[in-house]
Enzyme design. Structure first.
Site, PDB file in Angstrom:
ATOM      1  N   LYS A 148       3.284  -1.659  -7.022  1.00 34.43           N
ATOM      2  CA  LYS A 148       1.976  -0.752  -6.928  1.00 34.43           C
ATOM      3  C   LYS A 148       0.805  -1.374  -6.533  1.00 34.43           C
ATOM      4  O   LYS A 148       0.904  -2.577  -7.030  1.00 34.43           O
ATOM      5  CB  LYS A 148       1.708   0.345  -7.991  1.00 34.43           C
ATOM      6  CG  LYS A 148       1.264   1.652  -7.734  1.00 34.43           C
ATOM      7  CD  LYS A 148       2.147   2.689  -7.303  1.00 34.43           C
ATOM      8  CE  LYS A 148       1.686   3.938  -6.605  1.00 34.43           C
ATOM      9  NZ  LYS A 148       2.438   5.015  -6.428  1.00 34.43           N
TER      10      LYS A 148
ATOM     11  N   ASP B 188      -0.176   6.375  -0.992  1.00 35.55           N
ATOM     12  CA  ASP B 188      -0.287   7.351  -2.528  1.00 35.55           C
ATOM     13  C   ASP B 188      -1.546   7.883  -2.205  1.00 35.55           C
ATOM     14  O   ASP B 188      -2.189   8.153  -0.996  1.00 35.55           O
ATOM     15  CB  ASP B 188      -0.361   6.122  -3.600  1.00 35.55           C
ATOM     16  CG  ASP B 188      -0.255   6.778  -4.819  1.00 35.55           C
ATOM     17  OD1 ASP B 188       0.971   7.138  -5.346  1.00 35.55           O
ATOM     18  OD2 ASP B 188      -1.173   7.048  -5.679  1.00 35.55           O
TER      19      ASP B 188
HETATM   20  O1  2IT Z   1       4.361   7.236  -6.305  1.00 33.27           O
HETATM   21  C1  2IT Z   1       5.420   7.108  -5.287  1.00 33.27           C
HETATM   22  O2  2IT Z   1       6.539   7.119  -5.612  1.00 33.27           O
HETATM   23  C2  2IT Z   1       4.909   6.830  -3.955  1.00 33.27           C
HETATM   24  N1  2IT Z   1       3.555   6.766  -3.947  1.00 33.27           N
HETATM   25  C3  2IT Z   1       5.681   6.663  -3.009  1.00 33.27           C
HETATM   26  C4  2IT Z   1       5.984   5.107  -2.856  1.00 33.27           C
HETATM   27  C5  2IT Z   1       6.853   4.681  -1.483  1.00 33.27           C
HETATM   28  O3  2IT Z   1       7.072   3.380  -1.561  1.00 33.27           O
HETATM   29  O4  2IT Z   1       7.230   5.471  -0.770  1.00 33.27           O
END
Ligand code: 2IT
Length: 452
Positions: A131, A171
């Site tokens: 993340k 996100d």
């Molecule tokens: O919280 C999540 O799963 C997302 N923001 C999507 C992450 C993604 O790599 O598509």
């Protein structure tokens, strides 16, 4: 005696994590929820004992923190902080979104990265967990300011990511526009056109259904939960929070399946529309969002029959199903009590960790159907995984094909949760089920790969 030992082990583990990660309440909250359910499971597995699996999983493989300097339209210089948490790569390249929001800090991103590891494992696709983000606030910034910020952010981040290494996505605060600017800068600096990001536009390698996927997946999961008590979406009243990308997908799919959504919310308060948020009102949500004005109140300007409640949350409204789709810790014990008192039968989390630990415990004690975000919102990252596949084979699938795969994945996650979470009386503890099912695949991969 045995229970006492396990409780002690859990307490000791949490104390250790707390001592090593002081002042990180969100991260500790996410770890606690996992530790309580996974440590007893580890204790029951001879081959897992002494391998320090959870101890390794709470330590990020790598954290990158960097300066993001940029210049606004007036020529003033700003400095933001950028982060990428590369949490776990046992089952695939790091994968997870980027969040641009003033509340972003190390604790928030570590909790999100930790949850992402379990979530991605649950999808059954080969994706590790990561993340990233920044405390940059896109609200009120011009397009060119957002572009310059994204370029500055990617100028550093591009040294640490790649299609086989780490594949970010969107996100909160990072949508199609930001992904476009980030992709452009990555391509320019690395001289490489690849599937390094997901959530891309259709013109340059994006996947159909990715924008809707998180919300659709949540509703598919909710449908599965309801089916365990012989209920269905049709005819049910839904309280939804947020009005961003995830809430939008949820509302579209609930309407399609014959349910009625009566609330949305923003940081300013919530909207109650007794007649149901459907048809052109759903399109208006998109308009509201793209106006760059993060106020739910604007909804009543166009639809005056609805009511706006300033500074309050939708959880006081009577509903059958609650879908928190805004952000972490937006639903506490008091909210949980109100919902249950009003006859709630199911809560399907769409945001990441929207319910705090007391609220979760209250739902579980009252045997209300409750699913944690890491299970029910996994359709977003799962469809990112499908975007990666399409990029790799250099083909695009139809929306029907992507949607069918998404649905199949959500049904599979539900099954996995039931498998590990079903209690003696038949009640499914989805928290336990998701944590253990997500843990097993990562643990197996880590065991196979040795101490690395
Ligand atoms: O919280 C999540 O799963 C997302 N923001 C999507 C992450 C993604 O790599 O598509």
């Amino acid at each position: 005696m045995e229970d006492y030992n396990i409780d002690q082990k859990i307490q000791d583990f949490i104390a250790q994590v707390e001592a090593k990660n002081p002042n990180e309440p969100e991260f500790l909250q996410a770890v606690k929820e996992v530790a309580i359910t996974v440590i007893p499971f580890i204790e029951s597995r001879k081959d897992y004992q002494g391998m320090k699996l959870l101890e390794r999983m709470v330590e990020a493989e790598r954290i990158i923190i960097f300066r993001v300097p940029w210049v606004d339209d007036k020529g003033e210089i700003h400095v933001n902080r950028g982060f990428r948490i590369q949490m776990n790569s046992a089952i695939g390249p790091y994968k997870g979104g980027i969040r641009f929001h003033p509340t972003v800090n190390l604790s928030v991103l570590k909790f999100l990265a930790f949850e992402q590891v379990f979530k991605n494992s649950l999808t059954t696709l080969p994706m590790g967990g990561g993340k990233g983000g920044s405390d940059f606030d896109p609200q009120g910034k011009s397009d060119m300011e957002v572009m310059r910020f994204c370029q500055a952010f990617m100028t550093e981040l591009c040294k640490h990511i790649g299609p086989e290494t780490d594949v970010p996505a969107g996100d909160i605060g990072v949508g199609a526009r930001e992904i476009g600017y980030l992709f452009g800068q990555y391509k320019k600096v690395r001289n490489e056109f690849s599937g390094v990001l997901t959530g891309k536009g259709l013109a340059y390698g994006g996947s159909l259904i990715r924008p809707e996927a998180t919300g659709y997946g949540v509703v598919y999961f909710c449908e599965q939960m309801l089916s365990t008590i012989n209920e269905k979406i049709e005819g049910k009243v839904f309280a939804v929070s947020g009005f961003g990308n995830v809430a939008w997908g949820v509302i579209k799919k609930v309407n399609e399946l014959g349910g009625k959504v009566v609330t949305i919310s923003g940081p300013d308060g919530f909207i109650y529309d007794e007649t149901g948020i459907s048809g052109e009102k759903v399109d208006y949500l998109l308009e509201l969002r793209s106006s760059g004005n993060n106020r739910a109140e604007d909804y009543i300007k166009k639809y005056p029959e609805a009511k706006f409640f300033a500074g309050r949350r939708p959880w006081e409204i009577k509903c059958d199903v609650a879908i928190p789709a805004a952000t972490q810790n937006e639903l506490d014990l008091e909210d949980a009590e109100k919902l249950v008192k009003n006859g709630l039968i199911c809560i399907t989390e769409a945001a990441n960790m929207p319910s705090n630990l007391d609220a979760i415990n209250y739902f579980l004690e009252n045997k209300v159907l409750f699913s944690p975000g890491k299970a029910s919102n996994a359709g977003g990252v799962a469809t990112s995984g499908l975007e990666m596949t399409q990029n790799s084979i250099r083909l695009n699938w139809t929306s029907e094909e992507v949607d069918a795969r998404l649905k199949e994945i959500m049904v599979g996650i539900h099954k996995a949760c039931r498998n590990y979470g079903k209690e003696e009386d038949g009640y499914v503890n989805y928290v336990k089920g998701a944590n253990i099912a997500g843990f097993v695949k990562v643990a197996e991969a880590m065991l196979a790969q040795g101490v690395v």
